[in-house]
Design a protein around this motif. Structure first.
Motif, PDB file in Angstrom:
ATOM      1  N   MET A   1      42.737   7.293  24.719  1.00  0.00           N
ATOM      2  CA  MET A   1      41.324   7.567  24.443  1.00  0.00           C
ATOM      3  C   MET A   1      40.788   8.629  25.400  1.00  0.00           C
ATOM      4  O   MET A   1      39.992   9.274  25.171  1.00  0.00           O
ATOM      5  N   ARG A   2      41.555   8.577  26.646  1.00  0.00           N
ATOM      6  CA  ARG A   2      41.117   9.794  27.304  1.00  0.00           C
ATOM      7  C   ARG A   2      41.444  11.155  26.999  1.00  0.00           C
ATOM      8  O   ARG A   2      42.712  11.486  26.461  1.00  0.00           O
ATOM      9  N   PRO A   3      40.429  12.277  27.113  1.00  0.00           N
ATOM     10  CA  PRO A   3      41.053  13.659  26.742  1.00  0.00           C
ATOM     11  C   PRO A   3      42.052  14.285  27.735  1.00  0.00           C
ATOM     12  O   PRO A   3      42.134  13.901  28.784  1.00  0.00           O
ATOM     13  N   ILE A   4      43.043  14.978  27.013  1.00  0.00           N
ATOM     14  CA  ILE A   4      44.018  15.519  27.912  1.00  0.00           C
ATOM     15  C   ILE A   4      43.500  17.001  28.228  1.00  0.00           C
ATOM     16  O   ILE A   4      43.309  17.849  27.154  1.00  0.00           O
ATOM     17  N   ALA A   5      43.590  17.208  29.743  1.00  0.00           N
ATOM     18  CA  ALA A   5      43.222  18.460  30.021  1.00  0.00           C
ATOM     19  C   ALA A   5      44.086  19.608  29.689  1.00  0.00           C
ATOM     20  O   ALA A   5      45.527  19.580  29.513  1.00  0.00           O
ATOM     21  N   THR A   6      43.646  20.828  29.038  1.00  0.00           N
ATOM     22  CA  THR A   6      44.537  21.741  28.423  1.00  0.00           C
ATOM     23  C   THR A   6      44.724  22.776  29.433  1.00  0.00           C
ATOM     24  O   THR A   6      44.124  23.087  30.566  1.00  0.00           O
ATOM     25  N   GLY A   7      45.589  23.622  28.979  1.00  0.00           N
ATOM     26  CA  GLY A   7      46.225  24.931  29.820  1.00  0.00           C
ATOM     27  C   GLY A   7      47.569  24.759  30.355  1.00  0.00           C
ATOM     28  O   GLY A   7      47.968  23.677  30.824  1.00  0.00           O
ATOM     29  N   ASP A   8      48.581  25.723  30.171  1.00  0.00           N
ATOM     30  CA  ASP A   8      49.798  25.683  30.627  1.00  0.00           C
ATOM     31  C   ASP A   8      49.732  25.748  32.049  1.00  0.00           C
ATOM     32  O   ASP A   8      50.805  25.103  32.701  1.00  0.00           O
ATOM     33  N   ASP A   9      48.774  25.998  32.731  1.00  0.00           N
ATOM     34  CA  ASP A   9      48.873  26.054  34.337  1.00  0.00           C
ATOM     35  C   ASP A   9      48.329  24.708  34.831  1.00  0.00           C
ATOM     36  O   ASP A   9      47.965  24.542  36.150  1.00  0.00           O
ATOM     37  N   VAL A  10      47.902  23.919  33.879  1.00  0.00           N
ATOM     38  CA  VAL A  10      47.323  22.537  34.209  1.00  0.00           C
ATOM     39  C   VAL A  10      47.990  21.469  34.361  1.00  0.00           C
ATOM     40  O   VAL A  10      48.864  20.978  33.347  1.00  0.00           O
ATOM     41  N   ILE A  11      47.991  20.741  35.344  1.00  0.00           N
ATOM     42  CA  ILE A  11      48.846  19.380  35.585  1.00  0.00           C
ATOM     43  C   ILE A  11      48.154  18.192  35.459  1.00  0.00           C
ATOM     44  O   ILE A  11      47.011  18.101  36.104  1.00  0.00           O
ATOM     45  N   VAL A  12      48.293  17.157  34.839  1.00  0.00           N
ATOM     46  CA  VAL A  12      47.378  16.086  34.304  1.00  0.00           C
ATOM     47  C   VAL A  12      47.890  14.961  35.299  1.00  0.00           C
ATOM     48  O   VAL A  12      48.899  14.735  35.683  1.00  0.00           O
ATOM     49  N   ASN A  13      46.738  14.051  35.308  1.00  0.00           N
ATOM     50  CA  ASN A  13      46.882  12.736  36.219  1.00  0.00           C
ATOM     51  C   ASN A  13      47.980  12.011  35.201  1.00  0.00           C
ATOM     52  O   ASN A  13      47.352  11.509  34.229  1.00  0.00           O
TER      53      ASN A  13
END
Length: 197
Positions: free
Chosen positions: A1-13
């Motif tokens: 349900m949490r949105p996934i941060a976009t962008g190839d340079d972005v690392i998500v929690n």
């Protein structure tokens, strides 16, 4: 349900977790002292030869409380290079020793070769604390994962996790208006925690 941060340079929690600390220039083999607990890559990674690639790199550590969502999600898109479970000590350890637990507690180690060459090989380590000593990996070597895909899970209780990056990876961290430490608040799973510069 949490949105996934976009962008190839972005690392998500990878977990619904609170940031504990970021440590740079980590050593391959560090001694453990009564006060202060450095990261020791060989111990954390269970003496895997891949540990040498991370000498001088960066460790991001965060922790989950007992009520946090306890599944792990991939911080990047990439290929699973190696997975393993390390059986560790079953022990009550005060929160001040969370870095030490990364080297001695039961943990799941997942090496991921990121699709982004500026990240390259990175490592996610899920560390079970006390009764959470059951770590379950749900991905396999050679599998491709998209950012936000499930990697595995803890089973009940509190726990901690680390992301480890090689020294050539230049990162800017986003702590979402909380200060890393034992009083930090949770950052939502799959939200941006770092950007590769």
């Amino acid at each position: 349900m949490r949105p996934i941060a976009t962008g190839d340079d972005v690392i998500v929690n990878p977990c619904e977790s609170a940031p504990l600390q970021v440590v740079e220039n980590v050593e391959l083999d560090a001694k453990f002292w009564l006060k202060g607990h450095p990261y020791s890559l060989q111990n954390m990674m269970n003496f895997n030869p891949l540990a040498e690639q991370f000498i001088g790199g960066t460790v991001y550590q965060a922790y989950l409380n007992a009520l946090s969502y306890h599944r792990w999600h991939s911080p990047v898109s990439g290929t699973i290079k190696k997975v393993s479970i390390v059986n560790g000590s079953y022990d009550y350890t005060p929160n001040t020793s969370l870095p030490l637990l990364t080297a001695i507690a039961t943990r799941a180690i997942i090496f991921i070769e990121s699709d982004n060459p500026y990240i390259g090989l990175m490592c996610f380590i899920a560390v079970g604390i006390a009764e959470v000593s059951s770590c379950e990996i749900t991905v396999a070597q050679g599998q491709h994962v998209d950012k936000g895909d499930q990697l595995g899970m803890f089973h009940c209780g509190g726990s901690t996790h680390c992301l480890i990056f090689r020294p050539q990876v230049n990162l800017s961290f986003d702590f979402h208006r909380t200060e890393p430490g034992l009083d930090a608040t949770n950052i939502p799973v799959c939200s941006c925690i770092a950007v590769v510069n």
